[in-house]
Scaffold this motif. Structure first.
Motif, PDB file in Angstrom:
ATOM      1  N   ALA A 111       0.877  28.803  -5.424  1.00  8.63           N
ATOM      2  CA  ALA A 111       1.217  29.824  -6.433  1.00  8.63           C
ATOM      3  C   ALA A 111       0.046  30.031  -7.394  1.00  8.63           C
ATOM      4  O   ALA A 111      -0.257  31.160  -7.784  1.00  8.63           O
ATOM      5  N   VAL A 112      -0.622  28.945  -7.754  1.00  8.05           N
ATOM      6  CA  VAL A 112      -1.794  29.043  -8.645  1.00  8.05           C
ATOM      7  C   VAL A 112      -2.953  29.704  -7.891  1.00  8.05           C
ATOM      8  O   VAL A 112      -3.653  30.569  -8.421  1.00  8.05           O
ATOM      9  N   ARG A 113      -3.098  29.313  -6.619  1.00  9.50           N
ATOM     10  CA  ARG A 113      -4.225  29.844  -5.832  1.00  9.50           C
ATOM     11  C   ARG A 113      -4.079  31.342  -5.568  1.00  9.50           C
ATOM     12  O   ARG A 113      -5.057  32.054  -5.405  1.00  9.50           O
ATOM     13  N   ASN A 114      -2.817  31.823  -5.503  1.00  9.14           N
ATOM     14  CA  ASN A 114      -2.596  33.260  -5.247  1.00  9.14           C
ATOM     15  C   ASN A 114      -3.193  34.118  -6.346  1.00  9.14           C
ATOM     16  O   ASN A 114      -3.607  35.246  -6.105  1.00  9.14           O
ATOM     17  N   ARG A 115      -3.236  33.627  -7.563  1.00 10.60           N
ATOM     18  CA  ARG A 115      -3.683  34.457  -8.693  1.00 10.60           C
ATOM     19  C   ARG A 115      -5.003  33.979  -9.302  1.00 10.60           C
ATOM     20  O   ARG A 115      -5.783  34.788  -9.808  1.00 10.60           O
ATOM     21  N   GLY A 116      -5.244  32.674  -9.288  1.00  6.82           N
ATOM     22  CA  GLY A 116      -6.451  32.130  -9.914  1.00  6.82           C
ATOM     23  C   GLY A 116      -7.710  32.637  -9.227  1.00  6.82           C
ATOM     24  O   GLY A 116      -7.730  32.823  -8.002  1.00  6.82           O
ATOM     25  N   THR A 117      -8.759  32.881 -10.003  1.00  7.35           N
ATOM     26  CA  THR A 117      -9.979  33.496  -9.459  1.00  7.35           C
ATOM     27  C   THR A 117     -11.196  32.582  -9.624  1.00  7.35           C
ATOM     28  O   THR A 117     -11.207  31.683 -10.476  1.00  7.35           O
ATOM     29  N   LEU A 118     -12.217  32.884  -8.832  1.00 10.73           N
ATOM     30  CA  LEU A 118     -13.480  32.129  -8.931  1.00 10.73           C
ATOM     31  C   LEU A 118     -14.077  32.279 -10.325  1.00 10.73           C
ATOM     32  O   LEU A 118     -14.449  31.295 -10.964  1.00 10.73           O
ATOM     33  N   GLY A 119     -14.154  33.531 -10.805  1.00  8.39           N
ATOM     34  CA  GLY A 119     -14.787  33.781 -12.108  1.00  8.39           C
ATOM     35  C   GLY A 119     -14.007  33.164 -13.250  1.00  8.39           C
ATOM     36  O   GLY A 119     -14.574  32.592 -14.178  1.00  8.39           O
ATOM     37  N   GLY A 120     -12.672  33.260 -13.178  1.00 12.30           N
ATOM     38  CA  GLY A 120     -11.831  32.688 -14.234  1.00 12.30           C
ATOM     39  C   GLY A 120     -11.981  31.181 -14.295  1.00 12.30           C
ATOM     40  O   GLY A 120     -12.041  30.579 -15.373  1.00 12.30           O
ATOM     41  N   SER A 121     -12.056  30.575 -13.129  1.00  5.86           N
ATOM     42  CA  SER A 121     -12.195  29.127 -13.054  1.00  5.86           C
ATOM     43  C   SER A 121     -13.534  28.686 -13.664  1.00  5.86           C
ATOM     44  O   SER A 121     -13.588  27.724 -14.434  1.00  5.86           O
ATOM     45  N   LEU A 122     -14.601  29.411 -13.328  1.00 12.18           N
ATOM     46  CA  LEU A 122     -15.928  29.070 -13.883  1.00 12.18           C
ATOM     47  C   LEU A 122     -15.957  29.301 -15.389  1.00 12.18           C
ATOM     48  O   LEU A 122     -16.432  28.462 -16.150  1.00 12.18           O
ATOM     49  N   ALA A 123     -15.438  30.455 -15.819  1.00 11.58           N
ATOM     50  CA  ALA A 123     -15.528  30.808 -17.243  1.00 11.58           C
ATOM     51  C   ALA A 123     -14.617  29.933 -18.095  1.00 11.58           C
ATOM     52  O   ALA A 123     -14.951  29.615 -19.235  1.00 11.58           O
TER      53      ALA A 123
ATOM     54  N   THR B 258      -9.775  35.719  -5.391  1.00 15.10           N
ATOM     55  CA  THR B 258      -8.846  34.614  -5.688  1.00 15.10           C
ATOM     56  C   THR B 258      -9.116  33.396  -4.791  1.00 15.10           C
ATOM     57  O   THR B 258      -9.686  33.514  -3.697  1.00 15.10           O
ATOM     58  N   HIS B 259      -8.646  32.252  -5.265  1.00 18.47           N
ATOM     59  CA  HIS B 259      -8.744  31.027  -4.458  1.00 18.47           C
ATOM     60  C   HIS B 259      -8.066  31.253  -3.100  1.00 18.47           C
ATOM     61  O   HIS B 259      -8.565  30.815  -2.069  1.00 18.47           O
ATOM     62  N   ALA B 260      -6.904  31.947  -3.113  1.00 13.29           N
ATOM     63  CA  ALA B 260      -6.143  32.144  -1.870  1.00 13.29           C
ATOM     64  C   ALA B 260      -6.914  33.007  -0.876  1.00 13.29           C
ATOM     65  O   ALA B 260      -6.874  32.758   0.337  1.00 13.29           O
ATOM     66  N   ASN B 261      -7.638  34.023  -1.375  1.00 14.45           N
ATOM     67  CA  ASN B 261      -8.408  34.861  -0.455  1.00 14.45           C
ATOM     68  C   ASN B 261      -9.554  34.069   0.177  1.00 14.45           C
ATOM     69  O   ASN B 261      -9.929  34.314   1.324  1.00 14.45           O
ATOM     70  N   VAL B 262     -10.095  33.111  -0.566  1.00 12.39           N
ATOM     71  CA  VAL B 262     -11.143  32.240   0.011  1.00 12.39           C
ATOM     72  C   VAL B 262     -10.477  31.298   1.016  1.00 12.39           C
ATOM     73  O   VAL B 262     -10.952  31.125   2.145  1.00 12.39           O
ATOM     74  N   GLU B 263      -9.363  30.695   0.614  1.00 11.15           N
ATOM     75  CA  GLU B 263      -8.660  29.738   1.481  1.00 11.15           C
ATOM     76  C   GLU B 263      -8.281  30.376   2.824  1.00 11.15           C
ATOM     77  O   GLU B 263      -8.415  29.754   3.875  1.00 11.15           O
ATOM     78  N   ASP B 264      -7.828  31.633   2.760  1.00 12.51           N
ATOM     79  CA  ASP B 264      -7.347  32.295   3.978  1.00 12.51           C
ATOM     80  C   ASP B 264      -8.457  32.974   4.768  1.00 12.51           C
ATOM     81  O   ASP B 264      -8.179  33.640   5.771  1.00 12.51           O
TER      82      ASP B 264
END
Ligand SMILES: Cc1cc2nc3c(=O)[nH]c(=O)nc-3n(C[C@H](O)[C@H](O)[C@H](O)COP(=O)(O)OP(=O)(O)OC[C@H]3O[C@@H](n4cnc5c(N)ncnc54)[C@H](O)[C@@H]3O)c2cc1C
Length: 277
Positions: free
Chosen positions: A105-117, A77-83
């Motif tokens: 809230a978006v970063r907690n769930r949104g993912t790298l792969g989902g964002s790219l795809a 997730t974006h949040a795991n990268v951020e943290d």
């Protein structure tokens, strides 16, 4: 609005997710963070018969150091990268980008792969990951192929994925200490998707000068060799920046509106200046 009815399966493995995607009887769609797909379902812009939840697939959650960088699974997730909960090969660039995406809230769930795809040309990762030299691992449950991140999008919202294929993860090379990075995005207000964005990676030691322009109407414009945009004389990269060359590039991408071209030029200049600061 409420989504049209669908079946839901939480895949236990990448193979199971790929197999479900290949099923012909139901229009299956992957569900990662749901931060783009969720609103599309609610608006009935997407009406899949089956949602394949991939957030529990161990292969897609992998995050590890490799000999020459890091490997990040698509469901990081974006949040795991951020943290900083996943390894980084970029000296903190990834965390800063992640922290600038939408709201927590978006970063907690949104993912790298989902964002790219999802392939929004104004998405941060579709602009940043090609510039950093990321190579995607595309998997169909039976075999894996590699694809440079800059080649993923054929057009806006159109990932070059065959039926049954998914993004499994990505390899990111370690940046050298000499590498200079610049990123700039123009948004009307924090948390909104950008109206123009640009990323620059300049590593004179490794002869790398990459630029990606995002938030175009089309897929981001990823230049692996951006030297043609720096044709002027000068010792600093920012002095060599040639706005006329950028303008010609934007025109060649079909951007007819001179105000839009000016906005993209200014945003790229600011990213270049940040890389030189
Ligand atoms: C209010 C709001 C503001 C936002 N602002 C920004 C922003 O400033 N910058 C930014 O970059 N993004 C922004 N986003 C988008 C956000 O970052 C999403 O996280 C991202 O676009 C989609 O990721 P997801 O994991 O939620 O994917 P999902 O919504 O679950 O899926 C998106 C699409 O990708 C497909 N998919 C998912 N995973 C895979 C995979 N591994 N392989 C193949 N296909 C897959 C799905 O089937 C679907 O079609 C914003 C979203 C919202 C709601």
């Amino acid at each position: 609005m409420k989504p049209a009815p669908f079946e839901y399966v939480r895949a236990a493995s990448l193979g199971e997710a790929a197999e479900l995607l290949r099923r012909g009887d139901l229009d299956a769609r992957l569900l990662a963070g749901g931060q783009s797909l969720g609103p599309m379902l609610n608006l009935r812009l997407a009406q899949p018969g089956l949602l394949v939840d991939i957030t529990g697939v161990p292969e897609l959650l992998a995050a590890e150091r490799t000999a020459d960088g890091v490997y990040l699974g698509a469901c990081v997730t974006h949040a795991n990268v951020e943290d900083g909960r996943v390894p980084d090969a970029t000296g903190g660039i990834l965390a800063r980008i992640a922290g600038g995406i939408a709201y927590r809230a978006v970063r907690n769930r949104g993912t790298l792969g989902g964002s790219l795809a999802h392939g929004d040309p104004a998405g941060d990762w579709p602009c940043v990951l090609p510039t950093l030299g990321a190579v995607l691992q595309i998997d169909d449950g039976r075999s894996t192929r590699e694809l440079p991140a800059g080649a993923l999008l054929r057009a806006a919202f159109e990932p070059a994925l065959a039926p049954g294929e998914l993004i499994a993860g990505m390899r990111l090379p370690t940046l050298s200490p000499a590498a200079r990075w610049g990123y700039y995005k123009h948004c009307r207000k924090p948390g909104e998707l950008a109206e123009a964005m640009a990323a620059v990676l300049w590593d004179p030691e490794r002869d790398i000068l990459r630029v990606t322009l995002g938030a175009l109407d089309d897929a981001p414009c990823a230049l692996d060799d951006a030297s043609t945009l720096f044709g002027r004389s000068g010792s600093r990269l920012s002095e060599r920046f040639d706005p006329d060359a950028v303008d010609a590039l934007l025109q060649s991408r079909g951007i007819d509106d001179p105000i839009a071209r000016q906005m993209h030029r200014v945003v790229l200049r600011r990213a270049v200046e940040r890389a030189c600061a």
